[in-house]
Structure formats: structure tokens, C-alpha cells
Design an enzyme around this catalytic site. Structure first.
Site, mmCIF file in Angstrom:
data_model
loop_
_atom_site.group_PDB
_atom_site.id
_atom_site.type_symbol
_atom_site.label_atom_id
_atom_site.label_comp_id
_atom_site.label_asym_id
_atom_site.label_seq_id
_atom_site.Cartn_x
_atom_site.Cartn_y
_atom_site.Cartn_z
ATOM 1 N N GLY D 151 -10.876 22.155 -48.826
ATOM 2 C CA GLY D 151 -11.976 21.194 -48.772
ATOM 3 C C GLY D 151 -11.743 20.051 -49.746
ATOM 4 N N CYS D 152 -12.501 18.976 -49.542
ATOM 5 C CA CYS D 152 -12.299 17.772 -50.349
ATOM 6 C C CYS D 152 -12.742 17.982 -51.789
ATOM 7 C CB CYS D 152 -13.043 16.600 -49.719
ATOM 8 S SG CYS D 152 -14.776 16.919 -49.350
#
Lengths: 348, 348, 348, 348
Positions: D151-152
Site C-alpha cells: 500500500g501507499c
């Protein structure tokens, strides 16, 4: 061929930095010198930390003559009035010059002195200087040593209007250009007018009726029209980083359909890599060209008024400055015109 | 006098919310009803938490007829096509109506049906409806029961051009309006076109040659000119919350100096509280009117082309919607026209 | 009572201008003097065209002593180091002072000299100076002649944490404040760091571990805790005009439910007009307080870690500067504390 | 080697589009399929006009199995819950999968079901799935068929904290991550929460204490620590297009100087192309990584509190999604890890 050795004078302004960004990935060019009056002696990556670990060089003092010894081409990104005094025959015998400033754009030095209010110090070179609007001046650019890279508003405006003007489809005394620019167009110099809280959440027109890109647009369109074009040009400041949208109005000389005009644009631009013609009912938006060298052009025929509305969009720092400058470099050195300029726009 | 009992139908859109903001501080008005189709039954302060602890009421279902029993005036902030079917003689006998939508703005119902592509359900009331551009229709507004509050682009455009048109100083077939709006003008309805990442960092023209405010501007200017005005109108979306800038171009019918034109504007607007005329060389910017009911107007005479460029700036939600609506309410009820509208603009 | 005669020294910065905006509509105050070092002699409405036609006065040179003869209260909005040398017993005998700067906020002058790196020139007045956090210092403020208006980050942070600290519900050595501010907080002075294209489209932390609001927060919280509080404070710059969001982390001294903590906040703030407590699962956002004097506070209990996360939001120019200053003025002059500060927030 | 044939499922979301942008210029990859549930049958260049004249393909319906016949690698950019049911052994025998969604990131399926509230349909493949944080999992990635792209927020947080955690220099129960993201992180789906006028000019925390990236960060850091890490994670929405700034707080297990910690980071990251370590007193800003795959990391030692503050910045769509996915592709196919990812960041 050998790698082109490139110098940039004025490398720490936004146009200069955009040159660095593009040339950093250019397969046939190598930056040998980054000059900056304000930041000489400082690492370039301190001025723009985006280049941390990528560029380790320091900024150099600006010395065009010395640089001409080691560079094949020098880009000048300077305030007006400087290039015309620095570029000399001696320099041009050693390297090519692409000037991103205003000094060599107007062929008529009187016009220059009238709009810029300074004497022109390089009149002798005006004849050789080629106006670097690549799609229209390609052949002359290939042969010159000195390219005058067009202004940002100018590029967008001329590209949008040129086919109509050249084909005499628009009444030349009816042209109005209402243009909008992102804030990077104002440069990196600090002033209250560029302060975030003053620019954000507002729009304004500025230099109404007196912006210096006016004579530049007029001179080029007059050449295409074969007669003098006098027009109204209004620039605006928009709270965004990049982008120019030029909305151009004019009376059609004769009734015309969208399709018949599209054919004309297709004829002039259909094979141009950097020009993208919009479908009927679609109009350019600056977001679709961000970071790229494209000019997007769309138009509407307003039958109620007999007017045409042509809209062009560019990234002011790319096709409006550094990108077109590199396109010119490619032409000067016989490279594929699109080399190093083929990345897709960045969105969002 | 007694406090005016106010109802708002469509209270949860941006124009509706701005009405709430202004009326919340209005010394002579009391909001008795906040209606919303989408949010009926929910606390208003959940829809707009800015009103937490300030407004404890729930949104009501929209019921104009029932509301007309308890309110002295009802503001309608509805999509077009609704007001014309809901406002009836019966309603008007009980309370006054200020419609912020489009239904009663055009006096010519054919024009309405042509541009809006729906039948007009309230033709019988069109004669009574007064176009609520306060500075120009003050006397008629005072006497009516039904005010058609002007559109946002329209207010800014007409206010900017009206003196020139009325005095026949501008060629009526030469008018071009290039207008720019903040995103709140598009309303609170969600769509990809209003998504942050799509709007931010870009500018676009939209509805080129076909925006519905065009006939509204034309009808009013034609009345002032005494002859038909057909013009070109191009709206733009600008990445900011509020504000409209209308840049209006036209040919002067006779050569004129800045000063001579300033005199005309002074004559029409010099005593108008909400109109502020800029000095020579100064132009309106939307930041200076944010949150206020002002119209700032400035202009340049472009001697090179014989054109005048008139620039107007408003807050689209105030003078372009809710503020002018309250100004109309003040007129309808014989109050000081500026009551509740005298706060200074908010900057930055 | 009579109208309060108000002077503002430093009237052309953003905090000064916000004072003007609020006082312009204040029913019991009249601005008698707008002073500005940079703009003395120029019309205030040229510096901020939002006041065109509203304020016709010129900016005056800054002369606190002279002004004390004609004003009942003077607001100082000056860089640190100036107020402490200008405010004297002589001045205070003639008028009250509300200082929006840092000079009189810290009771401990050594702390001041350590964090601000300048000598404190007004130590003799520190005892009299009252820290103007109205909700917590109301009684002392009413009796003083010299109010030290709290910093923007400070106001938001202390208001958010004070009940927990005072009730010993949070471990005082566990507090971390991660705060975010709009760009107006950096003032109107121009610098590359505030240039639109540098600030827009980015977020950064700055003065990590060394921002001057740290000792101010610590001193006030230590007073409430009855023991020294040392905390970590990190400010951030967010690309928006206004607003502060303070996200405060700390270990609970004992397990607690959301409801039990809400009760404590209710006890301290339930009757405070300017404090709005969010419901469970709701958190403040700066947009809901824009233009208003509100502090919105919400919190979550993180059972997994035993921490509480308290979030506060204010408008940095209102409750964080000019609004609280006017709230202090109201207290100083025995007016209703909310007078002139009751407008609803402006959204969008 | 031969060109890699690439398919993208979910090509019309922002992460999908960024994959297209990067792969468009990738010298060793060719996009053979762009699939989109919402836009199947429409030209990709209508969905994103930035690709006008560059990509002429239509969007295809999503059919992973069919696509596995013609592609060497498929990128999945889908909402959670879809990849786990679509990726099968049969698919993996034909092509490699890089999943940008959440389904294969958590090794513990119970954790997945607890935080995502849906059953995990692909438990059988969890063992094979490699967490694609390239700098830490390089060797495992090279050998797998199924990469779970991080995920970012996660990428930025883990990259910032990992050396400290692995070296036991930070107390694992003291970690707090206060992270800020641009709006593109919320995806292209329309909702009131992403409406321009709602997001612009505001900042908010959201999903306080309950964001789904929390267990992902915890699981990876726990592996590095060799013991369970439970931390507080607070995401924020910032009015900008791109960028994540993760500000990470923790207690040092022993007193340490900036220099001694810098040495540790240098040891882990000194040779990593995509990690840039800031000098003392300098901190990352999202503007310097825009459009690039870099992670910029800086830190401060807060001696007053014994804490360290580590700050990381990435472009959420590049290192936080598509860029890292391409970096993973390069690893999977034995290419230089930086291939196609070496462009300089774009500023401004």
C-alpha cells in the site's frame, strides 16, 4: 552520432530547471554546464532537491563565452535584455544558441524597443535568428545557429490560429485572445504577486492590453496573413502550477462548417506528432498535456455570431519553453524531432 | 418592523447554504424552514458541520405550498424546471418568492424551452416575474411578489456591460464575454467532472457557444440597447472555491478615452453601494470580493484595436446567488438594501 | 457604553488585516488608527483592495506612544522582539494592550531568550501580562491591562489537550502534537518558501523539534498539570489559505471509554460558545471553522495502544489570532465575550 | 531479451493509469491489454485524453483467465476482495501476477478478514505471495509468481522505520505514524468526499485508529523486529494531487546522535537507487519526488524527549503504487531494477 554537449545559462529558473528535467533523460544529450547568477557555487541539488543523488554538479557563474568553448549548444533562459548583449558572432562560431528569452523573437527591433523599453544590443544578429516555432519554421531552424524560442502564450496562440490566418478564413482585425496561465509562467523570482496566499483562490487578468507577447503574436500572424494583424491579447493568472489555455475568438471570413475547418487543421497538423486535434464538441484542458510537449487544439463554430472559437492548451514549461527548446535542439542537430520528448503527459 | 419569516427550499446546495450563512446574521430575518429533497429528516448541521451548535433544525421535505402558510418569503434554490411548476398564484397570495433558479429569468418562454429543452410550466407568471438585478430593476422589484434572481455569470456580465450598452457606446454585435468561475458554481452534486483530482491543477472552457446563461445576458442587454444583442459567451472552470471573473470585449462605437468612459460608469454606479469602480490601470480580482456582495468593475481602452475590455468580478455564491437574493428580499420588504450584506470581504 | 476606540499596529500583515475585517463589523468598536511600517502613507484600500470604498484611511507610521493618547485599546501585530521594547508602563496607563506577538506569552523570560535568541526588553511587565487563552484565563484577562494573545498552533493544541492534562488522564511525557497549518500562518512577507509554485501541490514538516510554539504549549500545559510537561511538536505547511489542524497523541493514564472522556470535555467546554465538541466517530476538519472563532474538538480512544488521539481545528487567523484578540478585547471591556464574533463559518 | 507482454486489469483507475504512463515509456515492456469494468468498449484515450494519439486501444472487459494466455505479467489494480477470488493456480501457471490491491499483502488471513470484513477467497496462495517492498524483499520477489504490491501509506511508513526497527533502536510500542496523502490516493471513484469544493482548502484526519494499512505496517515491522509491533496510524487528506508524507515518531531505546543513526540508514539504504537520505536538518517534501519512484527520508533526534522523528516522502502513485509495481516487474523478469523508472521528478 556523438552525444551533444549542452550548457544551460539561467539553469535555476523554472524554464531552466525544466530543461534539466528533459535533458536528464535525453538519449543524445549530456549537460556539461549549469550556470546561475543567483546560485553560482551551490550544488544544483540544493536549489532543486528533486535532483538529489541525480545531479551532483554545482551551479557555475554565467560565462557565455567560456562556455561556448566546451558546449555544442547553449540554452539561454535569461531575463530580456541580456541575451542580445551576450550573444556574439564569436560565440556563434563556436556553438549554437537557443535563446528562451525575448531578445531575438521580434524581427523588428523598433517593435522590441517600443514594447520592452530597452535598447536592443544585438540588432546585427536579428537576421540570422530564426523564430523557433518548430512546426512552422522547421526548415529554417535546421540551418541556423541562433534560435529564438517562442514565448509560452505566443506558442499556444499562434499554433491555435495559424491555419485559419494563413488560409484567410478569419478576419484579421477581429482576433481576440483570452489566455490563461499557471503560476510557474511568472518565474521563480519572489514577489508579493506570486505569494501563495495572494495567488491561490483567485483569478485575475493582468497587463491588459499591454502584454509583451502581443507584438510577437502579431508579427508571426502578420507574416502568415501577408498583411498586418492587430489583435487584443489578455493574459490571466490561474491558481495552478503549469499550463496555458488560449481561447481565441475571430470572425469567419465566410460561413463554414466544423467539418470544413477541421479539414484545414488536419491538412496543416495531421502529421504533426506534437499537435493533437480534438474531435467535434471536445475542447483542450491543460491537465491532459501536463509534462508533455503536446499542443491540443479544438474549436467551435458559433453560427449565431459567425465567429470561430479556437482553443489551444500547452504545458507552459514544456511546449511553451523547455520542451520546444529541446525540439529545436533536435532540429539543429539533425536528430529525430521527438527525441527525448515522447513521454506521456502526467495525470493527475 | 416584524422579523421576516424565511423559508429556503433547496437549502443543502451551495447556494442554499450561502443563503443560510447570510440570513443567519441578518438582523431582520429569521429562518423558519430549511428544506432539502436529499437530506430531509437529517440535521442541517450534519450536512454542513459548519453550523454545529448554531443550527439545530432538521432538514424538511420540500413542500412549497405548506411552507407558504408560515413564511413571509421563500427562497427557491432548485434545478431548473421545478420552480415553474411549483410556484402558483395560490402560493404567491400567501408569500413572496425569490427564485434562484432559471425558470423565471427569461421573459420569452420560447427562448427558455429552446435553451433548456423542457416545457415551461409557469408561463402565466412570467409577466409578473421581475428579473432581480437589483441595481437595474430596483423599482419593479419593490412591487412584485416573484423575483427571478439572476444567474452568476449573468450578474457579473450584465453589471459590467450595461452602462456601455445602454449608452450605445459599444457595438452590440461585437460583444464577447470570456468568463471564469470557481468550482462551487457547479453545485454540490457529485460527478467525475467535479472530482478534486480532475479539476485541480487544470483550466478548461466548457459548453462553448451553448451555455444557458447566454440568452439571459442577451435578453437583458437587448432591453437596454433597444435592439437585439447577440453575443459570444464562453465559461471556464477554474480550480478555486468561489469567484467569477467576466472579461468582456467589444468595439467602441466611437473613439473614447478611459476618463470619458469612467464618467459614464460613475454616473450609473457612483452611488451604488455594491458596485466598486476601479481606478485607471487597476482591474478586479476575485480574491477582493470573496464572501461579499460586491461587484468590482474595471476596464481598459485598447486604442490599437478600438476595443474596450471591461472586467467584472463577483463572488458567485454571494452577488451571483445568495447575496443578491437577500438584497432582493431587502427590496421586497422595504428594508435598507444593504442590510445583512455589509460585511467586508474575507481575505486571504 | 461608549464605542471602544481601537488602534492596530501592524495592520497590513494577515493577522492585522483579519483584525480589520472583524472590527469593521464589530458593533462596539471603532478603528481609529491603522499603522504599518511598510505601507505608512498609503491608503489601506490599496494594500488590501477588499476594503475599497469601505475604508478610506491611509496607513500611519507606527507610534505606540502617540497612539496611546487616542485609543482605548491597541492591538499589536508585530514580529517578536518589538512589543517588549515598545510597551511601557506609561503606555499602559493610557490604554490597554493586546499583543498578538510572542513577547509576553512566556512567563519565563529565560525560556523566551533561549527559544527566540534575543534579549527580552520588557521583563518588568511579564508579571502583569495575562496569557489570553480566553476559555481558561477569563477572570485574569478581565482585570489586566496587557494581554498576550496566544499563538495559532498553541491555541489549537492547548484547547485540545487541556482537559486531559488538567485531569491527569494523559501521561504528560507521552504527548506528541502533529500540527498542520495553512499558508497564511507564515505571514505576508515574501520569500521563496511562500511562493505559490513552491508551496502548492506539496506538504512538508518544518522546524522539526525546534518550533517556538513548543515552549508556549509546554508552559501552559505544565501549569495545568502541576508538573513539567515536555512534548514533541511538529508543524507542517499545507497548501491552503487558512486553518490549523492539531492532531495530539498521548498515553491514557488509565483505561477509559470514549464516553467517559467525552464527559470530561463536556464538563470543561460544554458551555463554551466557541468550543464545539464532535460526536463519537466524527473529527474536526478545518473547512468547517473557516472565518469563525470556533475550536472544533474530536477524539478517538485507540484501545489497541492505550492512546488517545485528540484533534482540534481552528481558523489560524481567527481563533488563532485576530478573533481571539477581539474575544480578549470584549473581556477587557466587559462586553459579551462573543460580540462581533458570531458569524457562521464560510463554506466552501 | 524479448519484450515483456503486459496486461493491466483495472487500467482506468489512477493507479492503473499511472502504470500505463510508466509502461508507455518502458524500454522492455509492451502493453497488450487494458481492462476496465467501467469503461469496457471505450477508447482508453477517451477515458484519459492525455493518451490521445498515443494509445488507440479500447478498454477490454476484465477477464483474467483469458488474459493470462497472452500476457507474461498482469497487473491487478482492483478493489479489495476481487484479486483473491480471481487469481488461481491455473492463472499463475501461465503468467506472473503483480497485485496492487490488498488481498495478498497480509500473510495472516485472519487479520485480513478482521480488518477488511470480507472472507479471504485465496488463502491457498498466501504462502506463495511475496510482499513486494523491493528494497527489503528483493530476493524472494525474484523467485515468485505472485507479488503483493504494498500500500501507499505502508510503503512510505515501512521504508522510513525499517532500519530502526530491525536494529532495535526504537521502542516498538512507542511508534506513532502521522501520514498525509494527496487526493489521488482516494481513487477516481466519485463521492462527495472527493468533490473539489469539499476537499480543497481543508485538511482532515480520517479513519482515525482504524485504517486498513495499519495491520500491514504492523505485520511487516513485526517481522523485522522479531516481536509484535502495535502502533498508532493516522492518515490525513491534503488538498493536492499526489504525494504522501509519513511522519513517524518513536522512543529511542538508547540515546543516540543524529550521526550514529545516519550511519545505520546509510548501511541499509546507501546503495539503494530509489532511497535518498537527507542531510542533517533537511526533511523530505512531497514536491521533490513527484512523478518519480524515490523515497526521500530524513530524521531528527529530539533530545528533549528522547524521541526520533523520521519523515518519509513518496509519490503515492509511483513508489506507492505503479512505480513500485514496475520495479517488481523488473525484478520478476531479471531486468535492471531501475529500468523505465529513472526519470527525474517533475517540479513544479
Amino acid at each position: 552520432m556523438d552525444t551533444i554537449r549542452v550548457g544551460i545559462i539561467g539553469a535555476t529558473g523554472y524554464a531552466g530547471e525544466e530543461l534539466v528535467r528533459i535533458l536528464y533523460s535525453h538519449p543524445a544529450a549530456e549537460i556539461v554546464n549549469l550556470s546561475s547568477k543567483s546560485y553560482a557555487g551551490q550544488p544544483y541539488s540544493k536549489v532543486y532537491p528533486s535532483y538529489k543523488d541525480l545531479i551532483t554538479d554545482d551551479c557555475q557563474p554565467e560565462d557565455l563565452e567560456a562556455l561556448s568553448e566546451e558546449a555544442d549548444v547553449i540554452f539561454l533562459a535569461l531575463p530580456h535584455g541580456l541575451a542580445s548583449s551576450k550573444v556574439t558572432e564569436k560565440v556563434l562560431q563556436k556553438c549554437k544558441i537557443i535563446d528562451l528569452g525575448a531578445d531575438f523573437r521580434l524581427q523588428d527591433p523598433d517593435l522590441y524597443e517600443q514594447w520592452y523599453q530597452v535598447p536592443h544590443e544585438g540588432k546585427g544578429l536579428l537576421k540570422e535568428a530564426v523564430y523557433g516555432l518548430c512546426e512552422w519554421k522547421r526548415d529554417e531552424i535546421r540551418k541556423t545557429r541562433l534560435v529564438a524560442n517562442p514565448g509560452c502564450y505566443t506558442t499556444c496562440s499562434i499554433m491555435s490560429l495559424a491555419p485559419l490566418v494563413k488560409e484567410h478564413m478569419i478576419e484579421v482585425d477581429s482576433v481576440i485572445i483570452d489566455a490563461k496561465s499557471g503560476v510557474s509562467g511568472a518565474g521563480r523570482g519572489v514577489s508579493l504577486g506570486n505569494h501563495f496566499a495572494e495567488v491561490n483562490e483567485s483569478i485575475k487578468a493582468y497587463k491588459v492590453g499591454c502584454h509583451r507577447h502581443t507584438p510577437e503574436i502579431e508579427e508571426q500572424l502578420s507574416n502568415l496573413a501577408g498583411k498586418p494583424v492587430t489583435l487584443t491579447f489578455t493574459p490571466h493568472l490561474v491558481p495552478m502550477q503549469r499550463g496555458i489555455l488560449a481561447v481565441c475568438y475571430g470572425k469567419l471570413t465566410a460561413p463554414a462548417t466544423w467539418e470544413s475547418i477541421a479539414e484545414v487543421y488536419e491538412r496543416y497538423y495531421g502529421k504533426e506528432y506534437f499537435v493533437r486535434l480534438m474531435a467535434k464538441g471536445e475542447y483542450p484542458e491543460t491537465r491532459w498535456v501536463k509534462g508533455s510537449n503536446f499542443v491540443d487544439i479544438g474549436f467551435a463554430v458559433d453560427e449565431r455570431t459567425g465567429r470561430i472559437i479556437v482553443i489551444g492548451a500547452i504545458d507552459n514549461l514544456v511546449k511553451g519553453a523547455a520542451g520546444q527548446a529541446v525540439q529545436n535542439m533536435n532540429l539543429l542537430f539533425g536528430l529525430a524531432e521527438t527525441l527525448g520528448l515522447e513521454q506521456a503527459p502526467m495525470f493527475p
